[in-house]
Scaffold this active site. Sequence first.
Site, PDB file in Angstrom:
ATOM      1  N   HIS A 172      45.200  -1.354  97.381  1.00 42.93           N
ATOM      2  CA  HIS A 172      46.005  -2.307  96.623  1.00 42.93           C
ATOM      3  C   HIS A 172      45.146  -3.242  95.759  1.00 42.93           C
ATOM      4  O   HIS A 172      45.667  -3.921  94.873  1.00 42.93           O
ATOM      5  CB  HIS A 172      46.880  -3.135  97.569  1.00 42.93           C
ATOM      6  CG  HIS A 172      48.243  -3.416  97.009  1.00 42.93           C
ATOM      7  ND1 HIS A 172      48.496  -3.526  95.677  1.00 42.93           N
ATOM      8  CD2 HIS A 172      49.441  -3.615  97.624  1.00 42.93           C
ATOM      9  CE1 HIS A 172      49.773  -3.778  95.461  1.00 42.93           C
ATOM     10  NE2 HIS A 172      50.375  -3.825  96.640  1.00 42.93           N
ATOM     11  N   ASP A 184      48.254  -1.283  91.538  1.00 48.10           N
ATOM     12  CA  ASP A 184      49.473  -2.043  91.780  1.00 48.10           C
ATOM     13  C   ASP A 184      50.641  -1.062  91.668  1.00 48.10           C
ATOM     14  O   ASP A 184      50.447   0.136  91.410  1.00 48.10           O
ATOM     15  CB  ASP A 184      49.619  -3.208  90.795  1.00 48.10           C
ATOM     16  CG  ASP A 184      49.438  -2.772  89.343  1.00 48.10           C
ATOM     17  OD1 ASP A 184      49.675  -1.586  89.044  1.00 48.10           O
ATOM     18  OD2 ASP A 184      49.060  -3.614  88.520  1.00 48.10           O
TER      19      ASP A 184
END
Length: 769
Positions: A742, A746
């Site tokens: 992450h 995204d």
Amino acid sequence: MAALCRSGVSRERMARVLASSLRRTAVSPRCAPVARKEQLIPLQDARNSYFSASFIEEQYGFLTAKSAYGVRSYSSGGLPPHEVLTMPALSPTMTQGNVGKWKKKEGETVAAGDVLCDIETDKATLDFESLEDGVLAKILIPAGTKDVPVGQALCVVAESAEGVEQFASYSAGAGPTPSPQLKQQAPPSSPPATAPSPSPQRSPPSDLPPHEVLTMPALSPTMTQGNVGKWKKKEGDMVAAGDVLCDIETDKATLDFESLEDGVLAKILIPAGTKDIPVGQALCVVAESKEGLEKFTSYSQEEDGQIASQASQPQEQARPSSHSPPPPHPSFPPVDLPPHEVLSMPALSPTMTQGNVGTWKKKEGDKVAAGDVLCDIETDKATLDFESLEDGVMAKILIPSGTKDVQVGRGLCVIAESDQELEKFASYSSEASTPSASGQSPKAAEGQSQAHAPATPAPLSSSAVQGKFGPAVRKLLAESGLDASQLTGTGPHGMLVKGDVLAAMKSGVLPKSKSTPAAASKISAPAKVPAASSPALSYEDIPTSQIRKIIAKRLVESKSGIPHAYLEAATLLDPTLDLRKELKENHGVSISVNDFIIRATALALKEVPEANAFWDDKAGTRVKNNSIDICVAVATDKGLMTPILKNADQKSLSDISSEVKSLAERARAGKLKPNEFQGGTFSISNLGMFSVDHFSAIINPPQACILAVGRGVKKVVWEEDADGGGRPKTVTQMLVTLSVDHRVYDGETGGRFLKALHANLSDPKRMLL
């Protein structure tokens, strides 16, 4: 990349013409440095990260062009005009590379663009080309050397064949010295100021003749110790500046240790084959002449005042209290052994810390030649050949076949120069060549422990150990009928542990027929249970292979250190299946569904380049990869392997199919080369052939993404028509799950990648273009 290197040739020529013109225009050494620098203009675009040139002041009175590809040394130390070519940074993340086969030999004429050697990076194997015409005067790094840092000198190219013999003793450390300004701009990887200097230490005033003490040099920024190989000179031999005294083996390569001045080798302080010599430790003494050499017969390291003073301070800092044992002295192998070399367990991959010894191909007493395979080494990735580096005789095998978890650096065998006096190696052991962590031999350590440690308690009887071991041990003793007095504890102070009892049961130790009253009342009492209630143990301990240990370690690091996020999508598989069937029936080409998935993934990464990235922990930022190298998970008997399909976006379906089959076969056979499984930018794990509908995979660091592929499942969906109506339709859907870092991905980036992947599989004919 080759085209990029060629594009830099013209820029490099421009730099040389300008520097040469400055020499011809009589640039005076007495001119102010600022005035001379103002005469130069930038000749290379700063945007070119591979060739960015700057001009620095040299001690020879002119300016020298210095680039990421090579160091220009038009004149230094009386040598003819030449260039020193260094290890280039062929990618933004490259910090080191491996030198492959040299295409040119010393003395051969080279032209601009000629391939000098192969450079193997963590991504691919590329050509290392000459930037100008000339003669290959000296090869500084031999073929096969691993982990050569970027900027390390590789070879010397002279302008002509005149005076090439002057480069015979040229070494990598003899190149031009950067100016103070350049040193201030150097990266933090430069050696710390506290590192011991590799320069010789002048002896203090004494009754000894003038001499120098040569110490273990720091040959790399991370080097803290090295191994002494074969001595090329004997005590009493004349040496000249540049003569090789001995071999120094570091954690990266084996290098020559040269004399810095003319003189006589008066004393060898560290014998050949000694391991783990700290940087700064005295190695030998070189006297100015042969007069008074007999005075060095009893010379020792402690007699040199500078060494003693340097060694005293760290010893005092390391002494925690007055009751601690005295500082240990290094234990060295016997000096009277014939000339020999100790071959140790090599580090065959960046993550390798230990390996397993397979079958020995040579026996003790056999003659070996350079390149002969001595034994098999099983690493955490594959099984590789362990070869001899020089000719000689197998004097002693230190680690027998089948030994597991041998630490990197531990001695494996001894190679003697000849078959004379081989009997002296009969009692040679691996401990003699590999000092312990404390730097002392086992006997010395045992003696010190007996002198300074409290007395070891006597073996505990079954009555005495009651309560000294846990309930699991007590339960096993009761079930097996064994007496604690029969077993030898391996825990602290001889305490019994569970493994001791299990080992005794597995080896067939029989229970005692008679026991002491105390033992019968305490240990045998719980054994009054019907035999049917204590069945034999029905499990078996499975040995954990080295690759399983590494996989377990890497998975824990990945799951705990990378913030995983998951995106799941259903893709339509029918068009791909139809095209696959058409290719097989009409063209006789057999392409697997996994090949289509690899091709579709590579094209999706090309369409969404933001998805082809990773997280740089040191810089704390996201970095894009320059190539699309896809790792394909392959299950083997030793564990999961991930061979790399390099530049997958540039390969056709048939190329992908044949290469994946070849990689998978060699992965299962343990024949993959390190560059075929180290690296990669994206991973695919397909469990569809095992009827797995969907799953979530764990990211393989330093990558930032892995695609988990499930099986194709028949489902009924509603298909709308142009009139606004519709009808039910049976389709084949395949669920894919994208595990992402992450910090790099995204939701928007992952969504665009999955959309591109879905489009490629829904219209597979676009993948044929």
